[in-house]
Design a protein around this motif. Structure first.
Motif, PDB file in Angstrom:
ATOM      1  N   LEU A 170     -10.676  11.266 -42.178  1.00  0.00           N
ATOM      2  CA  LEU A 170     -11.687  11.700 -41.228  1.00  0.00           C
ATOM      3  C   LEU A 170     -13.049  11.525 -41.865  1.00  0.00           C
ATOM      4  O   LEU A 170     -13.290  11.973 -42.984  1.00  0.00           O
ATOM      5  CB  LEU A 170     -11.479  13.171 -40.833  1.00  0.00           C
ATOM      6  N   SER A 172     -17.039  12.173 -41.254  1.00  0.00           N
ATOM      7  CA  SER A 172     -18.077  12.837 -40.487  1.00  0.00           C
ATOM      8  C   SER A 172     -19.408  12.616 -41.196  1.00  0.00           C
ATOM      9  O   SER A 172     -19.445  12.124 -42.314  1.00  0.00           O
ATOM     10  CB  SER A 172     -17.774  14.336 -40.366  1.00  0.00           C
ATOM     11  N   HIS A 287      -8.655  19.118 -41.474  1.00  0.00           N
ATOM     12  CA  HIS A 287      -9.234  18.987 -40.134  1.00  0.00           C
ATOM     13  C   HIS A 287     -10.215  20.102 -39.796  1.00  0.00           C
ATOM     14  O   HIS A 287     -11.237  19.858 -39.152  1.00  0.00           O
ATOM     15  CB  HIS A 287      -8.115  18.969 -39.087  1.00  0.00           C
ATOM     16  N   LYS A 291     -14.109  19.434 -38.405  1.00  0.00           N
ATOM     17  CA  LYS A 291     -14.452  19.732 -37.022  1.00  0.00           C
ATOM     18  C   LYS A 291     -15.559  20.776 -36.924  1.00  0.00           C
ATOM     19  O   LYS A 291     -16.384  20.735 -36.008  1.00  0.00           O
ATOM     20  CB  LYS A 291     -13.200  20.147 -36.255  1.00  0.00           C
ATOM     21  N   ILE A 295     -17.553  17.516 -35.117  1.00  0.00           N
ATOM     22  CA  ILE A 295     -16.513  16.729 -34.476  1.00  0.00           C
ATOM     23  C   ILE A 295     -17.102  15.649 -33.574  1.00  0.00           C
ATOM     24  O   ILE A 295     -16.525  14.570 -33.413  1.00  0.00           O
ATOM     25  CB  ILE A 295     -15.557  17.639 -33.681  1.00  0.00           C
ATOM     26  N   GLY A 298     -17.568  12.607 -35.539  1.00  0.00           N
ATOM     27  CA  GLY A 298     -16.498  12.302 -36.472  1.00  0.00           C
ATOM     28  C   GLY A 298     -15.721  11.062 -36.062  1.00  0.00           C
ATOM     29  O   GLY A 298     -15.636  10.720 -34.888  1.00  0.00           O
ATOM     30  N   ASN A 300     -11.949   8.938 -37.007  1.00  0.00           N
ATOM     31  CA  ASN A 300     -10.639   8.941 -37.635  1.00  0.00           C
ATOM     32  C   ASN A 300     -10.314   7.513 -38.068  1.00  0.00           C
ATOM     33  O   ASN A 300     -10.348   6.596 -37.243  1.00  0.00           O
ATOM     34  CB  ASN A 300      -9.611   9.459 -36.612  1.00  0.00           C
ATOM     35  N   THR A 310      -9.985   2.389 -36.442  1.00  0.00           N
ATOM     36  CA  THR A 310     -10.791   3.599 -36.350  1.00  0.00           C
ATOM     37  C   THR A 310     -10.565   4.242 -34.987  1.00  0.00           C
ATOM     38  O   THR A 310     -10.060   3.609 -34.060  1.00  0.00           O
ATOM     39  CB  THR A 310     -12.296   3.309 -36.527  1.00  0.00           C
ATOM     40  N   ASP A 313     -12.687  11.214 -33.171  1.00  0.00           N
ATOM     41  CA  ASP A 313     -12.043  12.391 -33.757  1.00  0.00           C
ATOM     42  C   ASP A 313     -12.044  13.537 -32.745  1.00  0.00           C
ATOM     43  O   ASP A 313     -12.478  14.639 -33.032  1.00  0.00           O
ATOM     44  CB  ASP A 313     -12.757  12.795 -35.045  1.00  0.00           C
ATOM     45  N   HIS A 314     -11.591  13.221 -31.535  1.00  0.00           N
ATOM     46  CA  HIS A 314     -11.390  14.282 -30.539  1.00  0.00           C
ATOM     47  C   HIS A 314     -10.231  13.874 -29.647  1.00  0.00           C
ATOM     48  O   HIS A 314      -9.759  12.733 -29.681  1.00  0.00           O
ATOM     49  CB  HIS A 314     -12.663  14.542 -29.722  1.00  0.00           C
ATOM     50  N   SER A 330     -18.982   9.849 -30.680  1.00  0.00           N
ATOM     51  CA  SER A 330     -17.898   9.590 -31.619  1.00  0.00           C
ATOM     52  C   SER A 330     -17.319   8.194 -31.415  1.00  0.00           C
ATOM     53  O   SER A 330     -16.964   7.507 -32.384  1.00  0.00           O
ATOM     54  CB  SER A 330     -16.799  10.648 -31.467  1.00  0.00           C
TER      55      SER A 330
END
Length: 347
Positions: A170, A172, A287, A291, A295, A298, A300, A310, A313-314, A330
Motif C-alpha cells: 500500500l 500513500s 491497512h 487508511k 485512503i 492510497g 494498492n 496497481t 485503495d478503496h 486514488s
C-alpha cells in the motif's frame, strides 16, 4: 467536471513511448465505472499512459452521465485498435452486464464480469500487449457468488499469471506498507509467518522501491506481538524465531532492514520520513495506519507479479455507487504509479 486537451504540439513519438495500461472496470454495481471514467478524462493521464478499459461500454456511458462528464466511450476490438484523444475512453467491451443492473446491490453477474475483466487484462499483460494493469475495486462476496472463490485481486492475479507468491504493498502520500500475510485470519497469519516468507517479502519490497527510483530503501520490519515481544515478555518468542533470522540475512546482503520494531510506534516514525517502507506482519497491522493517513490518495500495488499491477485503495462503496459522489483521486494516482513503474513498450 471539465477537461482540457493536451498541448497540440505534443510529438506523436512521445505518445507512442508511453505504456499501454489495461484498466479493469471492477464490480459494475459499485463505484468502479465512475472512478474509471472520472480518472481517464483527466488531462494528466493522457500524458502518462495509453489506457484501455476492459469492461462494459454501456455501464461506462451510464457512469459518465451520472458524473456529468463529456466523455466519448468507444468500444474497440483490441488494444492495438485504440485511438487516443481528449475525452475519448477506449473500452474492450465484454458486454457481460444487463442494462438494468442496479447500482449498489450485490450481484453474482457483476462478480463474474469483474473476474472476466481481470482474466482478459492478465492475458493481455502476459502477451506483452499492455505494460501494466490498473484495477478498479471488485466485491469479494460478489466474486464468490459469481463462482470465483479468491480472497481478492492479489490472489486472483497470482493465479491467472501462474505466480506462486506475491505481496500486497500500500502506497500513500506519507507511508508505504508491504504485507507478509494478507487475507487470512490472525491465528493463521501468525502460523504462516516464517523467516523465509519475511525475507522474500522484504526483498520484493526492496526491489519495487528501487524500480520506483529509491536506490537504497530504508525498511522497518514490524514485530508480531505488542512492543515486538519486549524481549519475550509478550508472546512465545515469535519475533526471535520468525523475524530476526530474516533480518540478519537481509542485512548481510546489504539491505537496510531494521527490526523487529513495535508496530504502535513504527508507523509514526515512518510517516515523518525515517523509513521508506514498513513491513507489516498481517492485514490490519498495515491497512489501519495507511487508511487513517489517507485512503483517498492510497494505491494498492501487487509486488512479485510478472506484470505491473496497481489499484485504488478503496472498495466498491455500494452506499454511494451510482450517485456521482465518489472521489477519483486514488484511481488517478493508481494510473500514475502504473505508468511510472511500467516498462516502455517493446522494452
Amino acid at each position: 467536471m471539465t477537461t482540457t486537451a493536451p498541448p497540440a504540439d505534443t510529438p506523436t513519438d512521445a505518445l507512442t513511448a508511453t505504456p499501454f495500461v489495461a484498466v479493469t472496470m471492477g464490480d459494475g454495481a459499485g463505484v468502479g465505472p465512475e472512478v474509471v471514467v472520472g480518472a481517464l478524462v483527466q488531462p494528466e493521464i493522457a500524458a502518462l499512459c495509453r489506457p484501455v478499459v476492459i469492461g462494459d461500454a454501456q455501464r461506462l456511458r451510464a457512469a459518465a452521465e451520472i458524473l456529468g462528464v463529456d466523455a466519448e466511450i468507444v468500444p474497440v476490438e483490441s488494444v492495438e485498435d485504440a485511438v487516443f484523444a481528449p475525452g475519448r475512453v477506449n473500452v474492450i467491451d465484454l458486454g457481460l452486464l444487463p442494462a438494468d443492473l442496479p447500482w449498489g446491490k450485490l450481484s453474482p453477474v457483476a462478480g463474474h464480469a469483474a473476474y472476466e475483466y481481470i482474466r482478459v487484462a492478465s492475458e493481455l499483460a502476459m502477451e506483452g500487449r499492455v505494460q501494466a494493469i490498473c484495477t478498479a475495486p471488485l466485491n469479494k462476496e460478489a466474486l464468490h457468488a459469481g463462482g470465483h472463490v479468491f480472497p481478492g485481486h492479489t490472489e486472483l492475479l497470482a493465479h491467472l499469471t501462474g505466480t506462486e507468491e506475491v505481496s500486497m504493498m500500500l502506497n500513500s502520500p506519507r507511508i508505504r506498507v508491504i504485507h507478509v500475510t494478507t487475507h487470512i485470519g490472525l491465528i493463521d497469519a501468525v502460523a504462516k509467518i516464517e523467516p523465509g516468507l519475511v525475507e522474500r517479502t522484504v526483498r520484493r519490497g526492496h526491489e519495487a522501491l528501487q524500480r520506483a527510483g529509491i536506490p537504497a530503501p530504508r525498511i522497518a520490519v514490524c514485530g508480531i506481538n505488542p512492543h515486538a515481544g519486549e524481549n519475550g515478555l509478550f508472546g512465545y518468542g515469535e519475533e526471535e524465531e520468525k523475524i530476526v533470522p530474516a533480518i540478519e540475512r537481509l542485512q548481510a546482503d546489504g539491505i537496510d532492514a531494521r527490526g523487529p520494531l513495535p508496530a504502535d510506534t513504527v508507523f509514526f516514525v515512518a510517516g515523518r520520513g525515517d523509513y521508506d517502507l514498513v513491513v507489516a506482519m498481517y492485514h490490519d497491522q498495515g491497512h489501519g495506519p495507511v487508511k487513517v493517513l489517507g485512503i483517498e490518495a492510497g494505491v494498492n500495488i501487487t509486488v512479485g507479479l510478472p506484470v505491473i499491477r496497481t489499484s485504488v485503495d478503496h472498495g466498491t462503496a455500494f452506499d454511494i455507487a451510482g450517485t456521482g459522489k465518489v472521489e477519483v483521486g486514488s484511481m488517478v494516482e493508481a494510473l500514475r504509479q502504473a505508468a511510472q513503474m511500467a516498462p516502455s513498450p517493446g522494452a
